[in-house]
Each structure stands twice: as structure tokens, then as C-alpha cells.
Design a protein around this motif. Sequence first.
Motif, PDB file in Angstrom:
ATOM      1  N   VAL A 116      55.882  62.866  47.649  1.00  0.00           N
ATOM      2  CA  VAL A 116      56.524  64.011  47.000  1.00  0.00           C
ATOM      3  C   VAL A 116      57.606  63.493  46.052  1.00  0.00           C
ATOM      4  N   VAL A 117      57.539  63.909  44.784  1.00  0.00           N
ATOM      5  CA  VAL A 117      58.533  63.489  43.796  1.00  0.00           C
ATOM      6  C   VAL A 117      59.436  64.648  43.380  1.00  0.00           C
ATOM      7  N   GLU A 118      59.026  65.864  43.675  1.00  0.00           N
ATOM      8  CA  GLU A 118      59.856  67.050  43.445  1.00  0.00           C
ATOM      9  C   GLU A 118      59.589  68.038  44.580  1.00  0.00           C
ATOM     10  N   GLY A 119      60.667  68.678  45.074  1.00  0.00           N
ATOM     11  CA  GLY A 119      60.502  69.685  46.113  1.00  0.00           C
ATOM     12  C   GLY A 119      60.618  69.145  47.522  1.00  0.00           C
ATOM     13  N   MET A 120      61.402  68.078  47.691  1.00  0.00           N
ATOM     14  CA  MET A 120      61.566  67.495  49.025  1.00  0.00           C
ATOM     15  C   MET A 120      62.157  68.513  50.005  1.00  0.00           C
ATOM     16  N   ASP A 121      62.962  69.447  49.508  1.00  0.00           N
ATOM     17  CA  ASP A 121      63.565  70.450  50.386  1.00  0.00           C
ATOM     18  C   ASP A 121      62.530  71.373  51.011  1.00  0.00           C
ATOM     19  N   VAL A 122      61.367  71.505  50.364  1.00  0.00           N
ATOM     20  CA  VAL A 122      60.310  72.365  50.894  1.00  0.00           C
ATOM     21  C   VAL A 122      59.791  71.799  52.211  1.00  0.00           C
ATOM     22  N   ILE A 123      59.737  70.476  52.322  1.00  0.00           N
ATOM     23  CA  ILE A 123      59.310  69.852  53.580  1.00  0.00           C
ATOM     24  C   ILE A 123      60.227  70.307  54.709  1.00  0.00           C
TER      25      ILE A 123
END
Length: 214
Positions: A181-188
Motif C-alpha cells: 500500500v502506497v496511499e491509504g495506510m489509515d484504511v488498514i
Amino acid sequence: MKLRYLGYILMALIALGCKKATQYVMIETPYGNMKVELYENTPNHKANFLKLVDEKFYDQLLFHRVIGGFMIQGGDPESRNAHPGKRLGSGGPGYTIPHEIGSPHFKGTLAAARQGNATNPQKSSSGSQFYIVQGQPLLGSELTSFEQKKGFKYNEVQRNKYIELGGTPMLDGEYTVFGEVVEGMDVIDKIAAVQTGQSDRPVEDVWMVIKRVN
């Protein structure tokens, strides 16, 4: 002599021009989107994943197994329109992929799920199921312990990344990591925090749609 050097330069420029562009996919979820880079050093997993994405295989499937502090897993075709409480995790496209094990399990990495060693000693990957690592930060002493157990050494960059970002090094050498993941790590983190029930399935469905992006 000059012509020979010009020839070398021309071949180098052609090689650069033919270099494959980095391939990304976007995983859309009700908690936001995650942009994922697919690795070049796992060509079979990359090609298979893109084939399924192009076929819209993943659209409306669920993250059917969520374990906070560990990972979020999806890609079971039996999860599409699955009744609440149905046990999931055994479905697939009918084939497996030879492993391409190598990259570490840092937070945000995309890896292929698989059957356990007892029935799958070759460590072949599921044809469709994947997980995204959440994990947790580690101490240097913990990494040293993993090195001793597994019989290999992390380099300085890898050690620092595990210590600062976190991950699940206990899975290293066992499963194929084929993207990150390179964008949206907070979604994890958001998905990993949802309420779960039997077999770690989220109480409220967490769907996905996956598309190619630049």
C-alpha cells in the motif's frame, strides 16, 4: 570508436524506453481507498492478480477475515452475497500459484494467502485470496529472535522499517508478498478495528472493488 560508444548509448536509451511502468491497483472499500503498488519481482502473482482485477473477479467480495494487530484478508469468491454468519475462507478460482517468497511482511504489504504446510508443503499461494498486513512495531531484540528462529538476517533498512513501521515478521519466508500500500495506510487500521464475530468475520460486511490505476 566513437560510433561504438554511440551504439552503446543508443541501446541504453532503448532499454530505458522499454522499461515497464510501475503497475498500481486501487482497492476501494467503505472505509476509504488503498492504492497498491504491485512488485516486479513476483511476476506470476502480479500477472494473476491483474488478470482477476481485469475480470472484475474481486468486485463486491468481502474482507472476510480481520484480526486487529495482524492483518485483513479477502478474495474468497464465496463471500459475494454471503449470508451473515456464513463461514468463509475456503473459496478460490480453482488453482494455486507457485510461491515467489522473498519480501518481508512490513505494515501495508499485500501477500497471498495459502493452505497450511501440512496439506501444502510447497507453500503454493491461493489463486485469489490475499491479505494486507497491519501488524505492529517491533523491538530490535524481537527481530533478532526471529532471525535466530528462521536462520536469516534482516539488513539495516529492513530492521529499521520493522521497528518504525511495524509488520508481521513471523510470516517471513512462509508466504509470498507481492505488493504494498502506497496511499491509504489509515484504511488498514480502520478495517482492522471493526467488530468481528465467528471466524474473525466482520459483523458488518466490508466489501471491496479493485481497479487498475496509474
